[in-house]
Write an enzyme that holds these catalytic residues in place. Structure first.
Site, PDB file in Angstrom:
ATOM      1  N   TRP A  51       0.820  -1.215   0.000  1.00 58.86           N
ATOM      2  CA  TRP A  51       0.000   0.000   0.000  1.00 58.86           C
ATOM      3  C   TRP A  51       0.852   1.263   0.000  1.00 58.86           C
ATOM      4  O   TRP A  51       0.331   2.366  -0.008  1.00 58.86           O
ATOM      5  CB  TRP A  51      -0.925   0.015   1.219  1.00 58.86           C
ATOM      6  CG  TRP A  51      -0.215   0.240   2.540  1.00 58.86           C
ATOM      7  CD1 TRP A  51       1.035  -0.194   2.900  1.00 58.86           C
ATOM      8  CD2 TRP A  51      -0.716   0.955   3.676  1.00 58.86           C
ATOM      9  NE1 TRP A  51       1.332   0.176   4.186  1.00 58.86           N
ATOM     10  CE2 TRP A  51       0.284   0.894   4.691  1.00 58.86           C
ATOM     11  CE3 TRP A  51      -1.895   1.634   3.946  1.00 58.86           C
ATOM     12  CZ2 TRP A  51       0.114   1.485   5.948  1.00 58.86           C
ATOM     13  CZ3 TRP A  51      -2.054   2.218   5.199  1.00 58.86           C
ATOM     14  CH2 TRP A  51      -1.058   2.149   6.178  1.00 58.86           C
ATOM     15  N   ASP A  52       2.187   1.092   0.026  1.00 59.93           N
ATOM     16  CA  ASP A  52       3.081   2.230   0.240  1.00 59.93           C
ATOM     17  C   ASP A  52       2.935   3.341  -0.798  1.00 59.93           C
ATOM     18  O   ASP A  52       3.363   4.464  -0.558  1.00 59.93           O
ATOM     19  CB  ASP A  52       4.544   1.755   0.295  1.00 59.93           C
ATOM     20  CG  ASP A  52       4.782   0.760   1.407  1.00 59.93           C
ATOM     21  OD1 ASP A  52       3.969  -0.177   1.552  1.00 59.93           O
ATOM     22  OD2 ASP A  52       5.771   0.890   2.142  1.00 59.93           O
ATOM     23  N   GLU A  69       0.566  -4.329  12.021  1.00 60.12           N
ATOM     24  CA  GLU A  69       0.692  -5.776  11.761  1.00 60.12           C
ATOM     25  C   GLU A  69       0.953  -6.597  13.019  1.00 60.12           C
ATOM     26  O   GLU A  69       1.012  -7.822  12.945  1.00 60.12           O
ATOM     27  CB  GLU A  69       1.820  -6.012  10.756  1.00 60.12           C
ATOM     28  CG  GLU A  69       1.543  -5.346   9.428  1.00 60.12           C
ATOM     29  CD  GLU A  69       2.617  -5.601   8.390  1.00 60.12           C
ATOM     30  OE1 GLU A  69       3.790  -5.722   8.793  1.00 60.12           O
ATOM     31  OE2 GLU A  69       2.280  -5.686   7.204  1.00 60.12           O
ATOM     32  N   LYS A 129       2.662  -1.671  16.183  1.00 60.79           N
ATOM     33  CA  LYS A 129       3.876  -1.559  15.383  1.00 60.79           C
ATOM     34  C   LYS A 129       3.985  -0.153  14.773  1.00 60.79           C
ATOM     35  O   LYS A 129       5.051   0.419  14.668  1.00 60.79           O
ATOM     36  CB  LYS A 129       3.827  -2.600  14.265  1.00 60.79           C
ATOM     37  CG  LYS A 129       4.999  -2.541  13.303  1.00 60.79           C
ATOM     38  CD  LYS A 129       4.864  -3.557  12.196  1.00 60.79           C
ATOM     39  CE  LYS A 129       6.063  -3.543  11.266  1.00 60.79           C
ATOM     40  NZ  LYS A 129       5.899  -4.409  10.108  1.00 60.79           N
ATOM     41  N   GLN A 130       2.864   0.357  14.300  1.00 61.78           N
ATOM     42  CA  GLN A 130       2.876   1.612  13.544  1.00 61.78           C
ATOM     43  C   GLN A 130       1.507   2.266  13.631  1.00 61.78           C
ATOM     44  O   GLN A 130       0.562   1.670  14.145  1.00 61.78           O
ATOM     45  CB  GLN A 130       3.217   1.323  12.086  1.00 61.78           C
ATOM     46  CG  GLN A 130       2.139   0.527  11.361  1.00 61.78           C
ATOM     47  CD  GLN A 130       2.667  -0.129  10.105  1.00 61.78           C
ATOM     48  OE1 GLN A 130       3.128  -1.268  10.132  1.00 61.78           O
ATOM     49  NE2 GLN A 130       2.592   0.575   8.987  1.00 61.78           N
TER      50      GLN A 130
HETATM   51  C1  BGC Z   1       4.794  -2.221   7.154  1.00 61.06           C
HETATM   52  C2  BGC Z   1       3.769  -2.062   6.068  1.00 61.06           C
HETATM   53  C3  BGC Z   1       4.465  -1.688   4.770  1.00 61.06           C
HETATM   54  C4  BGC Z   1       5.519  -2.715   4.440  1.00 61.06           C
HETATM   55  C5  BGC Z   1       6.288  -2.351   3.198  1.00 61.06           C
HETATM   56  C6  BGC Z   1       5.836  -3.218   6.725  1.00 61.06           C
HETATM   57  O1  BGC Z   1       6.846  -3.280   7.693  1.00 61.06           O
HETATM   58  O2  BGC Z   1       4.197  -2.680   8.343  1.00 61.06           O
HETATM   59  O3  BGC Z   1       2.849  -1.065   6.421  1.00 61.06           O
HETATM   60  O4  BGC Z   1       3.538  -1.639   3.742  1.00 61.06           O
HETATM   61  O5  BGC Z   1       6.431  -2.789   5.514  1.00 61.06           O
HETATM   62  O6  BGC Z   1       6.932  -1.129   3.321  1.00 61.06           O
END
Ligand code: BGC
Length: 804
Positions: free
Chosen positions: A362-363, A501, A621-622
């Site tokens: 999704w980046d 995640e 995590k984020q």
């Molecule tokens: C993140 C995701 C991201 C992916 C690729 C993961 O560590 O949790 O949000 O899309 O890395 O950058």
């Protein structure tokens, strides 16, 4: 509790246009190879030393956009299939030896590496001393041409300092490479290439062709190596060495003390995916034969970089501007005009390494808003990549009994789900089931990007021909996924994973996935509402065509209305809950964990290695819920929640931000960008700390080892966008470009050139007192610029200044 501090401050590169390294540091080599990589949107080549091999310190990888290979591996007794971005044949091999000496394989006695961002040239200065004390000065410059994306070039100048005699030079193309760049993946099949021909032509051209082992793809390289002294061709004796997967040449020439010898290696790369070329081998040979000399190649290439920089000019008076430019530089090396016809998405880790196997996540959500106002044609190419995979997304939805389009969490060549089924925790050594494919919010990101592109460009044609279908199909997916819960009188979306995640299941359940992730549901509601708006803005007969083609009837559209207003949004303790039931999770003993582990970014791995699971705790995590305040203004969030029947004042933003900030470990580099953005509204100093942290991300490899595996492109682009849209308060709503500057105290002025609605010269300048928008003379229509609630018209050739 976790703390709300950003991690330690780090120095930005001191020069606004250069990244420089002194000396050789084996521990840092991988990071330098990535940060000094050269590329052009067709390919990226790591900055490995030309004499090096993949040896655990160096990793000379080159990656071509969209060139993937599928392979089967056995992991923990299970067969898994992965599609990997291929590490392509190595174009770089180049070394030398003085008479009777040994080939130089590094390290040199002294080393300097310097990346010139303005011109896109990587220069290396080294002193090589052999075992007989012979000193040779080496200067190497390399480019991946932005003018001719199929050309790579390496120029080497050798100056014998204290010797004269025979000099031997070896130049090669090496197809015997595999994907071994990421230690965690080494248990998986890394061999993706099989030799498919090699040779040395009578005129000195070397060539090499390889085929992908599990995909219908061919890659061809042709090389020309020429030596001269001060421009005069040098007589050389050439020996060719050709064997399976390798084409090499050794040149012998006379070297004199103090007199420079220059060798130019020019390499053409083509693949069977390239449009308009016929056979790749013929194309590569022809191009390399016709290629001009290195000086001319650099001139043409640097000219393109000048154009690129003038199109994305960004000036700000703070010491991190060099890093911001470095981030833009790598974005434009990963995705450029040369990517547009390749049918490729934006790989999360650039084309700089093998992390995440070159997959697309999704980046692009963190990249496209930046591109919309600089290179809208690139944003459209990214969206077209998604559009071509709409059928795959439809099939994925059907396969789980839903309708519409379910975009994959990880996407690569054909749009099927590429997320791994198992991942390994390096701390425990265990292979664990991976449920990240339940991040269906990726589809909303696609729809969001389509709508924002339309807002920024006003391009109804693109919306009508390409974008709308995706928005409608994602809306349809959410509507079909929403289940009515008579108990609440609301709809639920169950069994998903949100952006955080660390939470992929309830600790009290065997079933993967969570219910009613607030981010997922609010976005689903937004997509459903925008899908209805999309239908309204489509030109008449195209609307009818699409409704008929997609068999969308009144009943279904009514359901979209209904679901968009009645999705369940969980709250607890006066904040938005990350998902339903979140309040039942335990608090982590943050201070105990902080004492025991200096770095909690991979708290999930720590807990799993302890026999526990992050699913049990209120620890993220984020940014997850806070993503809402990143994508939408406070007012938009308020309106979205109102639509869903909730009152949401400024207090909700403040409380929700503080609540999750205390419980987030920023295990993804995206997190710092989101927090920097969200905190501009409540705590500008904290926002600034997160901004610095995001700038440091790859420069100092804050995650401790991941940068060497590829850049973090979303975070890189996110930092640029923080200057471009967040700190200037730039928003495009209802055909008006609104400004609401919120400069951090460390920045006195930001100046940008944008493209907006057909205007190629919109200059935006924000300082402490004023915000000024100027339009270059052009035949385009005037634009509307809004400030403090009132829009004004700005005509071509005019400037409008607002006092802050
Ligand atoms: C993140 C995701 C991201 C992916 C690729 C993961 O560590 O949790 O949000 O899309 O890395 O950058």
């Amino acid at each position: 509790m976790s703390d709300s501090r950003a991690r330690p401050q780090v120095p930005a590169p001191s020069h606004p246009w250069r990244l420089a390294y002194e000396g050789f540091d084996p521990a840092e080599e991988g990071i330098r190879e990535v940060l000094c990589a050269v590329g052009n949107g067709y390919l990226v080549s790591r900055a490995a030393a030309p004499e090096s091999r993949a040896d655990g310190i160096h990793y000379p990888g080159t990656y071509l956009a969209g060139c993937y290979d599928r392979a089967v591996s056995v992991v923990d007794g299970r067969t898994v299939e992965n599609e990997d971005l291929i590490n392509c044949p190595n174009w770089l091999p180049f070394t030398f030896r003085p008479e009777e000496g040994t080939w130089f394989t590094g390290p040199a006695a002294t080393e300097q590496l310097e990346l010139d961002l303005r011109r896109g040239v990587l220069t290396r200065h080294a002193l090589v001393v052999d075992d007989q004390g012979r000193r040779t000065r080496l200067t190497q410059r390399r480019i991946a041409s932005q003018a001719q994306p199929h050309l790579l070039a390496l120029e080497t100048e050798l100056v014998p300092e204290n010797w004269s005699g025979r000099l031997e030079i070896r130049s090669a193309l090496d197809g015997n490479v595999s994907n071994t760049g990421v230690a965690r993946y080494r248990g998986l099949t890394g061999r993706h290439l099989v030799p498919d021909g090699q040779g040395a032509d009578a005129d000195g051209t070397l060539w090499l062709q390889v085929a992908a082992a599990g995909s219908p793809l061919r890659i061809t390289l042709a090389a020309r190596t020429l030596a001269h002294r001060g421009g005069a061709p040098l007589a050389t004796i050439r020996t060719d060495e050709v064997r399976e997967g390798l084409a090499a040449q050794v040149f012998v020439l006379a070297a004199e003390q103090g007199s420079p010898v220059t060798v130019e290696k020019t390499v053409a790369v083509f693949t069977s995916r390239d449009p308009a070329i016929g056979a790749p081998l013929r194309a590569a040979r022809t191009l390399v034969e016709q290629a001009p000399d290195f000086a001319r190649l650099v001139r043409d290439h640097a000219l393109r970089w000048t154009e690129l920089w003038s199109r994305c000019r960004i000036d700000a008076d703070f010491d991190g501007i060099g890093t911001v430019r470095l981030h833009l530089f790598h974005l434009l090396q990963t995705y450029s005009e040369h990517s547009v016809d390749l049918d490729v998405g934006i790989p999360a880790r650039g084309l700089h390494g093998e992390a995440y196997r070159g997959h697309v996540f999704w980046d692009e959500l963190f990249v496209l808003q930046l591109l919309n106002l600089r290179f809208p044609e690139l944003a459209r190419a990214v969206l077209r990549y998604r559009h071509r995979r709409l059928d795959a997304a439809r099939q994925a939805a059907r396969a789980v009994g839903l309708s519409g389009a379910m975009y994959p969490w990880q996407s690569a060549s054909d749009g099927r789900e590429e997320s791994q089924q198992l991942h390994r925790n390096p701390l425990s050594g265990r292979w664990l089931p991976d449920h990240s494919h339940l991040q269906h919010h990726v589809g909303s990101a696609v729809a969001y990007n389509v709508w924002q592109h339309y807002q920024a460009t006003g391009d109804v044609d693109f919306l009508a021909t390409t974008g709308a279908e995706m928005v409608l199909e994602v809306a349809r997916f959410w509507s079909s996924a929403a289940v009515y819960d008579p108990r609440r009188g609301r709809y639920s979306i169950r069994g998903v994973v949100g952006p955080d995640e660390y939470h992929d299941a309830y600790p009290w359940s065997d079933r993967p996935g969570l219910d009613d992730n607030a981010y997922t549901n609010v976005l689903a509601s937004w997509v459903l509402a925008r899908a209805l708006d999309t239908i309204d803005v489509l030109p008449g007969y195209r609307r009818d065509e699409l409704l008929e083609r997609l068999a969308l009837d009144r009943g279904e559209l009514d359901r979209w209305q209904e679901v968009s207003r009645r999705l369940h949004i969980p709250f607890h303790d006066g904040v938005l809950s990350q998902f339903d039931g979140y309040e039942r999770l335990a608090e982590l003993d943050w201070s105990a964990y902080r004492r025991r582990y200096p770095d909690l970014r991979r708290l999930d791995r720590i807990l799993e290695a302890e026999g526990d699971t992050a699913n049990r705790y209120k620890a993220s995590k984020q940014a997850d819920v806070l993503m809402l305040f990143y994508l939408f203004s406070a007012r938009e969030v308020r309106d979205l929640l109102r639509r869903l029947g909730h009152r949401a004042g400024p207090e909700l933003l403040r409380r929700t931000t503080g609540y999750y900030l205390r419980r987030t470990v920023h295990g993804s580099t995206l997190s710092a960008v989101v927090h920097a953005w969200v905190l501009t509204r409540s705590d500008r100093r904290a926002s600034w700390r997160f901004f610095r942290d995001a700038l440091a991300g790859d420069l100092v490899d804050v995650q401790g080892g991941t940068t060497a595996e590829g850049i973090h492109l979303g975070a890189m682009a996110g930092t640029v966008d923080l200057l471009q849209r967040c700190y200037t308060g730039l928003e495009i709503r209802r055909d008006t470009l609104w400004l609401a500057p919120r400069l951090p105290s460390a920045i006195g002025r930001v100046e940008l050139d944008l493209r907006y609605r057909g205007h190629w010269g919109v200059t935006l300048c924000v300082d402490r007192r004023t915000a000024t928008v100027s339009l270059r003379e052009s035949p385009q229509a005037p634009i509307r610029v809004g400030f403090r609630g009132s829009p004004t018209t700005v005509r071509p050739g005019e400037s409008q200044r607002f006092s802050l």
